[in-house]
Design a protein around this motif. Structure first.
Motif, PDB file in Angstrom:
ATOM      1  N   ASP A  32     -61.507 -91.268 142.440  1.00  0.00           N
ATOM      2  CA  ASP A  32     -61.771 -91.159 143.872  1.00  0.00           C
ATOM      3  C   ASP A  32     -60.509 -91.617 144.586  1.00  0.00           C
ATOM      4  N   ASP A  33     -59.689 -90.657 144.992  1.00  0.00           N
ATOM      5  CA  ASP A  33     -58.432 -90.992 145.658  1.00  0.00           C
ATOM      6  C   ASP A  33     -58.650 -91.610 147.033  1.00  0.00           C
ATOM      7  N   VAL A  34     -59.747 -91.272 147.697  1.00  0.00           N
ATOM      8  CA  VAL A  34     -60.043 -91.876 148.999  1.00  0.00           C
ATOM      9  C   VAL A  34     -60.397 -93.354 148.819  1.00  0.00           C
ATOM     10  N   ALA A  35     -61.236 -93.647 147.834  1.00  0.00           N
ATOM     11  CA  ALA A  35     -61.616 -95.036 147.553  1.00  0.00           C
ATOM     12  C   ALA A  35     -60.548 -95.761 146.730  1.00  0.00           C
ATOM     13  N   MET A  36     -59.526 -95.031 146.264  1.00  0.00           N
ATOM     14  CA  MET A  36     -58.411 -95.564 145.486  1.00  0.00           C
ATOM     15  C   MET A  36     -58.882 -96.248 144.203  1.00  0.00           C
ATOM     16  N   LYS A  37     -59.560 -95.461 143.357  1.00  0.00           N
ATOM     17  CA  LYS A  37     -59.984 -95.999 142.063  1.00  0.00           C
ATOM     18  C   LYS A  37     -60.169 -94.865 141.068  1.00  0.00           C
ATOM     19  N   TYR A  38     -60.015 -95.208 139.791  1.00  0.00           N
ATOM     20  CA  TYR A  38     -60.390 -94.280 138.735  1.00  0.00           C
ATOM     21  C   TYR A  38     -60.968 -95.046 137.559  1.00  0.00           C
ATOM     22  N   SER A  39     -61.768 -94.333 136.778  1.00  0.00           N
ATOM     23  CA  SER A  39     -62.410 -94.907 135.597  1.00  0.00           C
ATOM     24  C   SER A  39     -62.044 -94.074 134.381  1.00  0.00           C
ATOM     25  N   THR A  82     -62.291 -99.511 134.864  1.00  0.00           N
ATOM     26  CA  THR A  82     -61.981 -99.015 136.207  1.00  0.00           C
ATOM     27  C   THR A  82     -60.821 -99.826 136.760  1.00  0.00           C
ATOM     28  N   ILE A  83     -59.896 -99.111 137.393  1.00  0.00           N
ATOM     29  CA  ILE A  83     -58.821 -99.769 138.142  1.00  0.00           C
ATOM     30  C   ILE A  83     -58.968 -99.321 139.594  1.00  0.00           C
ATOM     31  N   ALA A  84     -58.899-100.292 140.509  1.00  0.00           N
ATOM     32  CA  ALA A  84     -59.154 -99.999 141.918  1.00  0.00           C
ATOM     33  C   ALA A  84     -58.218-100.796 142.818  1.00  0.00           C
TER      34      ALA A  84
END
Length: 156
Positions: free
Chosen positions: A85-92, A108-110
């Motif tokens: 989720d580039d808007v929420a600035m995170k990926y799993s 997850t990194i956020a």
């Protein structure tokens, strides 16, 4: 009495033991959240900021991004991105293959805005240890701490 004991025992077995271990590390970054997220980059961006990663090859399997990390000193880790989720600035992502003492690893990194012009990066993971839980947690924690330091270094 026996019936009550049986029901309690059955409920405890159904719940099962807690096999998963958790590790979470966070660090402040003196840079805007959007800049920090850009530093983290795409799924293979880890090769630019994690000091243990020498290279990253991106591929795809079943429509999901796969990264194969070449580690400094030898070894590889294969991971699959499970959400971004580039808007929420995170990926799993999950680990598919690795020499690490873990299995069923999910992470997850956020990046979050701290409201003061800076950011906070949080890296968290859940896994089943292979062997001693404390040893597995120490390995994963070390990966996170070094990675977060690399993000701070490349973002500021």
């Amino acid at each position: 009495m026996f019936k009550r004991f049986t029901l309690v025992a059955a409920a405890m077995l159904a719940a099962g033991p807690a096999f998963a271990a958790d590790v979470t590390e966070s660090t402040p970054v003196n840079a805007p959240a959007a800049k920090v997220w850009a530093t983290i980059g795409g799924f293979c961006g880890i090769a630019k900021w994690h000091p243990a990663v020498e290279g990253c090859a991106l591929s795809e399997q079943g429509g999901k991004p796969i990264r194969t990390l070449s580690l400094k000193g030898g070894g590889t880790i294969v991971e699959q991105e499970t959400g971004r989720d580039d808007v929420a600035m995170k990926y799993s992502y999950v680990i598919l293959e690795s020499p690490l003492p873990v299995q069923n690893y999910i992470s997850t990194i956020a990046v979050t805005d701290n409201g003061k012009g800076g950011a906070v990066v949080t890296w968290s993971g859940q896994f089943e240890p292979k062997g001693a839980e404390a040893a597995a947690k120490t390995v994963i924690d070390g990966i996170y701490v070094k990675g977060l330091a690399g993000i701070v270094d490349k973002s500021t």
